[in-house]
Design a protein around this motif. Structure first.
Motif, short mmCIF file in Angstrom:
data_model
loop_
_atom_site.label_atom_id
_atom_site.label_comp_id
_atom_site.label_asym_id
_atom_site.label_seq_id
_atom_site.Cartn_x
_atom_site.Cartn_y
_atom_site.Cartn_z
N ALA A 172 0.88 -0.96 0.11
CA ALA A 172 -0.01 -0.14 0.14
C ALA A 172 0.97 1.15 -0.15
O ALA A 172 1.87 1.27 0.59
N THR A 182 -16.95 13.81 5.42
CA THR A 182 -16.87 13.38 3.84
C THR A 182 -18.16 13.59 2.88
O THR A 182 -18.30 13.12 1.94
N HIS A 214 -12.69 11.84 -0.63
CA HIS A 214 -13.30 10.45 -0.61
C HIS A 214 -13.82 9.83 -1.78
O HIS A 214 -13.27 8.57 -2.07
N VAL A 269 -10.42 8.74 -3.69
CA VAL A 269 -9.84 7.34 -2.88
C VAL A 269 -10.67 6.18 -3.34
O VAL A 269 -10.11 5.42 -3.53
N ARG A 270 -12.02 6.16 -3.37
CA ARG A 270 -12.73 5.24 -3.64
C ARG A 270 -12.61 4.65 -5.47
O ARG A 270 -12.64 3.61 -5.45
N ASP A 304 -9.56 2.65 -5.50
CA ASP A 304 -9.78 1.55 -4.81
C ASP A 304 -8.98 1.74 -3.49
O ASP A 304 -8.05 0.70 -2.96
N GLY A 305 -8.98 2.83 -2.85
CA GLY A 305 -8.03 2.94 -1.54
C GLY A 305 -9.18 3.25 -0.67
O GLY A 305 -10.31 2.95 -0.48
N THR A 306 -8.50 3.71 0.52
CA THR A 306 -9.30 3.65 1.87
C THR A 306 -8.82 4.98 2.53
O THR A 306 -7.80 5.49 2.40
N LEU A 307 -10.19 5.43 3.05
CA LEU A 307 -9.97 7.02 3.92
C LEU A 307 -10.24 6.82 5.25
O LEU A 307 -11.40 6.40 5.58
N ASP A 308 -9.27 7.30 5.94
CA ASP A 308 -9.35 7.31 7.64
C ASP A 308 -9.37 8.51 8.19
O ASP A 308 -8.48 9.25 7.87
N ILE A 362 -4.79 8.20 3.98
CA ILE A 362 -5.22 7.40 2.77
C ILE A 362 -4.21 6.21 2.41
O ILE A 362 -3.14 6.33 2.30
N ARG A 363 -4.68 5.20 2.12
CA ARG A 363 -4.11 4.10 1.45
C ARG A 363 -4.59 3.58 0.05
O ARG A 363 -5.62 3.48 -0.17
#
Length: 366
Positions: free
Chosen positions: A280, A301, A327, A330-331, A334-338, A351-352
């Motif tokens: 990642a 978001t 957001h 990121v989607r 195909d990533g993730t948002l925290d 963000i990954r």
């Protein structure tokens, strides 16, 4: 009806084959002779053997009656069995018909054993749930977007009406206010188009370096940070990812701008860190600021969802789509948002994105 006919036909064929076996392996061994000429004594008794013709005359009506019974039994049993087998499909078809008519709240919730029909119904329920959530979100977004776009148009209409009624009013002030309103409307429209583009995922993917993108976004926003006496710091090494360089630049720019604007009045800090971790690519943006209520964080978001703590009236008020665009980008990658509120105030955004582990280079700071 097709299943019923198929079941009855299969049962009738099985019965016919069974009778054929009886004929081939039993009746063919019976001699075809006059029974009067065949007499045998056994224990003082006289046995008169029947010939093949006599057995055939008795066997054919019984066989025909048996086949007729099998046909009726197959049709009746097939109809009942087919009805029971197709009942789950009827439930699914009814749910699909209701969904086609606009009712997405209905769920099948099929009971019974864990078979293929139950699995199909569960998948259909999951699809309906996701579809209902998506449609609700789109309707809310459309309503909010219409409201946000109507506001600058209404202001422009009011300014023009005032100018028409008061010809002696300062035209320079009117032009300046109209320019400000139109600029905000243009910014909002561009943000909506960007959000729609990232949602549709219509972009070319190419190798990008998040660390270079972070540096570029920081250089662009450095004057704003200096004006607000905010310290920007970029750390980390080469961080490879795959995606749209333009969208990822907009993502980082929005994050850094939000971190600068929603910060302490003076003397705050913003840290942008990039690193490759396993498979990642990680980007972290951390800023100081006022403490955020935990219940506010999940709404950050959402489009146009600006809490009291986030409202601003200066030139950097934004259009309420900053983190919503982040957001969405990121989607799309195909990533993730925290989002994690810092105990001392401010926010930590992590963000990954899918990437390849890279060897970190020396830290860089601005």
């Amino acid at each position: 009806m097709k299943l019923t006919i198929s079941y009855a036909g299969f049962l009738l064929l099985a019965g016919a084959l069974l009778l054929a076996v009886v004929w081939v392996f039993v009746l063919r061994h019976v001699p075809d002779a006059d029974p009067k000429t065949i007499r045998r004594t056994f224990g003082g008794a006289i046995i008169v053997a029947a010939n093949r013709s006599d057995l055939l005359r008795g066997f054919v009506p019984a066989a025909a009656a048996t086949l007729a019974f099998l046909l009726v039994f197959g049709l009746l049993g097939g109809w009942i069995l087919a009805g029971r087998m197709l009942a789950p499909l009827t439930q699914i078809a009814d749910a699909a018909r209701m969904a086609a008519n606009g009712s997405l709240s209905h769920r099948i919730r099929m009971a019974g054993p864990e078979d293929e029909f139950r699995e199909l119904a569960d998948v259909f329920d999951t699809m309906l749930e996701q579809l209902e959530s998506h449609v609700t979100e789109q309707r809310r977004f459309a309503a909010n977007a219409s409201h946000e776009l109507r506001t600058p148009l209404a202001i422009s209409q009011t300014l023009l009406d005032v100018a028409r009624k008061d010809p002696g009013r300062d035209q320079g002030e009117l032009i300046e206010r109209l320019h400000t309103v139109n600029t905000r409307a243009i910014d909002l429209t561009e943000a909506l188009l960007l959000l729609s583009r990232s949602d549709r995922r219509v972009f070319t993917r190419e190798p990008v370096d998040l660390s270079l993108i972070a540096e570029e976004a920081t250089e662009t926003l450095l004057p704003l940070a200096e004006q607000r006496q905010i310290t920007l710091e970029v750390t980390g090494g080469t961080t490879k990812a795959v995606g749209s360089a333009a969208l990822l630049l907009r993502m980082v720019t929005n994050l850094v701008q939000n971190a600068v604007v929603h910060n302490l009045p003076t003397g705050g800090t913003v840290t942008i860190h990039t690193e490759s971790r396993h498979d990642a690519s990680v980007l972290r943006v951390e800023n100081t600021g006022h403490p955020l209520p935990p219940e506010l964080v999940p709404t950050l978001t959402e489009p146009f969802q600006r809490g009291t703590e986030r409202r601003r009236t200066d030139e950097h008020a934004g259009v309420g789509l900053g983190l919503a665009i982040v957001h969405s980008i990121v989607r799309a990658h195909d990533g993730t948002l925290d989002l994690t509120p810092r105990p001392t105030g401010g926010l930590l955004v992590t963000i990954r994105l899918p990437g390849t582990p890279q060897t970190s280079s020396p830290n860089r700071a601005h």
